[in-house]
Design a protein around this motif. Structure first.
Motif, PDB file in Angstrom:
ATOM      1  N   ARG B  38       6.739   2.648  12.810  1.00 16.56           N
ATOM      2  CA  ARG B  38       6.063   1.345  12.947  1.00 16.56           C
ATOM      3  C   ARG B  38       4.587   1.197  13.706  1.00 16.56           C
ATOM      4  O   ARG B  38       3.731   0.907  13.773  1.00 16.56           O
ATOM      5  N   LEU B  39       4.896   2.195  15.037  1.00 20.43           N
ATOM      6  CA  LEU B  39       3.907   2.260  15.913  1.00 20.43           C
ATOM      7  C   LEU B  39       2.880   2.796  15.453  1.00 20.43           C
ATOM      8  O   LEU B  39       1.683   2.435  15.659  1.00 20.43           O
ATOM      9  N   CYS B  41       1.699   3.051  12.463  1.00 21.37           N
ATOM     10  CA  CYS B  41       1.009   2.206  11.443  1.00 21.37           C
ATOM     11  C   CYS B  41       0.318   1.274  12.024  1.00 21.37           C
ATOM     12  O   CYS B  41      -0.881   0.960  11.829  1.00 21.37           O
ATOM     13  N   ARG B  42       0.726   0.651  13.308  1.00 21.16           N
ATOM     14  CA  ARG B  42       0.347  -0.386  14.323  1.00 21.16           C
ATOM     15  C   ARG B  42      -1.290   0.140  14.589  1.00 21.16           C
ATOM     16  O   ARG B  42      -2.199  -0.300  14.629  1.00 21.16           O
ATOM     17  N   ASN B  43      -1.157   1.645  15.338  1.00 20.37           N
ATOM     18  CA  ASN B  43      -2.227   2.214  15.894  1.00 20.37           C
ATOM     19  C   ASN B  43      -3.423   2.368  14.700  1.00 20.37           C
ATOM     20  O   ASN B  43      -4.352   1.981  14.928  1.00 20.37           O
ATOM     21  N   ILE B  44      -2.733   2.787  13.704  1.00 14.38           N
ATOM     22  CA  ILE B  44      -3.654   3.109  12.599  1.00 14.38           C
ATOM     23  C   ILE B  44      -4.398   1.754  12.082  1.00 14.38           C
ATOM     24  O   ILE B  44      -5.643   1.636  11.951  1.00 14.38           O
ATOM     25  N   ILE B  45      -3.703   0.550  11.985  1.00 12.34           N
ATOM     26  CA  ILE B  45      -4.302  -0.712  11.606  1.00 12.34           C
ATOM     27  C   ILE B  45      -5.269  -1.052  12.528  1.00 12.34           C
ATOM     28  O   ILE B  45      -6.268  -1.429  12.459  1.00 12.34           O
ATOM     29  N   LYS B  46      -4.894  -0.857  13.986  1.00 15.67           N
ATOM     30  CA  LYS B  46      -6.143  -1.232  15.004  1.00 15.67           C
ATOM     31  C   LYS B  46      -7.111  -0.398  14.854  1.00 15.67           C
ATOM     32  O   LYS B  46      -8.137  -0.996  14.987  1.00 15.67           O
ATOM     33  N   GLU B  47      -6.944   0.717  14.801  1.00 14.69           N
ATOM     34  CA  GLU B  47      -8.086   1.839  14.765  1.00 14.69           C
ATOM     35  C   GLU B  47      -8.987   1.620  13.441  1.00 14.69           C
ATOM     36  O   GLU B  47     -10.380   1.581  13.789  1.00 14.69           O
ATOM     37  N   LYS B  48      -8.554   1.475  12.257  1.00 17.26           N
ATOM     38  CA  LYS B  48      -9.286   1.266  10.988  1.00 17.26           C
ATOM     39  C   LYS B  48      -9.787  -0.274  10.581  1.00 17.26           C
ATOM     40  O   LYS B  48     -10.103  -0.327   9.677  1.00 17.26           O
ATOM     41  N   GLY B  49      -9.196  -1.085  11.445  1.00 19.04           N
ATOM     42  CA  GLY B  49      -9.640  -2.480  11.004  1.00 19.04           C
ATOM     43  C   GLY B  49      -8.820  -3.168  10.116  1.00 19.04           C
ATOM     44  O   GLY B  49      -7.579  -2.432   9.811  1.00 19.04           O
ATOM     45  N   ASN B  50      -8.894  -4.347  10.080  1.00 20.62           N
ATOM     46  CA  ASN B  50      -7.979  -5.025   9.207  1.00 20.62           C
ATOM     47  C   ASN B  50      -8.041  -4.909   7.716  1.00 20.62           C
ATOM     48  O   ASN B  50      -6.945  -5.124   7.153  1.00 20.62           O
ATOM     49  N   ASN B  51      -8.968  -4.365   7.023  1.00 21.40           N
ATOM     50  CA  ASN B  51      -8.725  -4.284   5.584  1.00 21.40           C
ATOM     51  C   ASN B  51      -8.651  -2.866   5.268  1.00 21.40           C
ATOM     52  O   ASN B  51      -9.065  -2.651   4.197  1.00 21.40           O
ATOM     53  N   ILE B  52      -7.346  -2.410   5.767  1.00 18.49           N
ATOM     54  CA  ILE B  52      -6.788  -1.258   5.183  1.00 18.49           C
ATOM     55  C   ILE B  52      -5.887  -1.412   4.249  1.00 18.49           C
ATOM     56  O   ILE B  52      -5.419  -2.641   4.048  1.00 18.49           O
ATOM     57  N   LYS B  53      -5.940  -0.374   3.169  1.00 19.61           N
ATOM     58  CA  LYS B  53      -5.077  -0.714   2.052  1.00 19.61           C
ATOM     59  C   LYS B  53      -3.846  -0.012   2.241  1.00 19.61           C
ATOM     60  O   LYS B  53      -3.892   1.241   3.059  1.00 19.61           O
ATOM     61  N   VAL B  54      -2.736   0.015   1.653  1.00 16.27           N
ATOM     62  CA  VAL B  54      -1.260   0.445   1.577  1.00 16.27           C
ATOM     63  C   VAL B  54      -1.360   2.033   1.434  1.00 16.27           C
ATOM     64  O   VAL B  54      -1.111   2.840   2.110  1.00 16.27           O
ATOM     65  N   GLU B  55      -2.260   2.238   0.474  1.00 16.74           N
ATOM     66  CA  GLU B  55      -2.191   3.723  -0.045  1.00 16.74           C
ATOM     67  C   GLU B  55      -3.080   4.465   1.094  1.00 16.74           C
ATOM     68  O   GLU B  55      -2.472   5.722   1.445  1.00 16.74           O
ATOM     69  N   GLN B  56      -4.069   3.980   1.633  1.00 17.31           N
ATOM     70  CA  GLN B  56      -4.690   4.489   2.938  1.00 17.31           C
ATOM     71  C   GLN B  56      -3.802   4.870   4.037  1.00 17.31           C
ATOM     72  O   GLN B  56      -3.487   5.936   4.419  1.00 17.31           O
ATOM     73  N   LEU B  57      -3.011   3.737   4.200  1.00 19.16           N
ATOM     74  CA  LEU B  57      -2.056   3.766   5.473  1.00 19.16           C
ATOM     75  C   LEU B  57      -0.838   5.085   5.105  1.00 19.16           C
ATOM     76  O   LEU B  57      -0.698   5.822   5.691  1.00 19.16           O
TER      77      LEU B  57
END
Lengths: 218, 93
Positions: B38-39, B41-57
């Motif tokens: 979870r952590l 995922c959060r970091n990656i969302i923070k890095e890559k901005g808000n419009n990240i897609k699930v596939e990318q994640l």
């Protein structure tokens, strides 16, 4: 290796059979039999796999990987959903005070906890109509008079019309006129209020008199 | 592919798959792996901005998440899977 290839061959056969079965089920009646058949074939192939230790190992590893994938995807979907619905930001919460100086509680004399002076300042507001500074407590009454609203608004409005006509006629007399109007305004106020008082007292007297009269008559 | 398909179908049929899945989820939650992922995922969302897609994640985090599974959990689960598969051999048909 040979046995594993055998098992794959068997599995391929199963696939073929499955396809045939599905075709049959489309056509109709014997679907229950066919599902039984497919289950039997699957289990047969399964046992073929399990009998051979190398394929067993492979199967175990594959199973582990697929289960792990499921778990990972589960976490991803959860996080992504939270993120999309905005709950992730809610979970993060607002940063505590101490990191930000603006949230710190102020403990000083003559200041409240937000660091704003608790001593009352005398505020001056500038009147939008005449651009004069007026103290805040007097602002509303001043504005009322200045803009010609309120009780004697009609009189003031008519007077203003008159002054406008006067200014258009002769600009030199406007200042003196303004002074005179202010003076008369106050006088009017006094007259009006005193008149009202008189009316009130008169009414009271009348009422009292009528009551007395009533008392006498009955 | 055919081997994996047969294993999938057979384990689903016998109900072992859901059992193992439950076990794995419990173990991963117990050892804090879920929180770790979870952590990430959060970091990656923070890095890559808000419009990240699930596939990318998924593509970004899956390798790390897999690697960070504790050895003890991995070993236990493999043991369990093998035991269940071996037991299946004796029972059916």
């Amino acid at each position: 290796m040979a046995s594993s290839s055998d098992s794959t061959l068997a599995a391929a056969n199963i696939d073929a059979k499955n396809e045939k079965n599905s075709n049959i089920t489309v056509s109709g009646k014997t679907s229950a039999n066919n599902t039984k058949m497919t289950i039997a074939t699957i289990q047969k192939a399964y046992h073929d796999i399990l009998k051979d230790p190398t394929s067993l190992d492979e199967a175990a590893h594959y199973l582990y990987q697929s289960l792990l994938d499921d778990a990972v995807v589960g976490v991803f979907l959860e996080i992504h959903h939270l993120h999309r619905t905005g709950n992730l930001d809610a979970l993060d919460g607002v940063p505590e005070e101490g990191t930000d100086a603006s949230y710190r509680i102020v403990d000083m004399p003559n200041y409240d906890i937000f660091g704003i002076s608790s001593v009352k300042k005398l505020m001056d507001c500038t009147c939008p109509n005449c651009d004069r500074p007026v103290s805040a407590s007097r602002f509303a009454p001043h504005l009322e008079k200045c803009m010609g609203m309120g009780r004697n608004s009609s009189r003031i409005a008519s007077r203003r019309l008159a002054t406008k006509e006067g200014t258009s006629a002769s600009s030199s007399s406007s200042s003196s006129y303004l002074q005179t109007t202010v003076g008369t305004d106050d006088e009017d106020d006094i007259d009006w209020s005193s008149e009202k008082r008189r009316k009130k007292t008169n009414q009271g007297n009348r009422n009292n008199g009528s009551k007395k009269n009533n008392g006498k008559s009955f | 592919m055919t081997l994996t398909k047969t294993v999938d179908q057979a384990t689903i049929l016998s109900g072992d798959r859901s059992k193992l899945k439950d076990l794995l989820c419990n173990r991963l939650a117990e050892c804090g792996w879920r929180d770790e992922v979870r952590l990430m995922c959060r970091n990656i969302i923070k890095e890559k901005g808000n419009n990240i897609k699930v596939e990318q994640l998924i593509a970004d985090v899956t390798p790390r998440a897999r690697a960070s599974v504790p050895d003890a959990v991995k070993k236990e689960l493999l043991m369990k899977i093998k035991a269940i598969l071996a037991a299946q051999e004796g029972i059916d048909l």
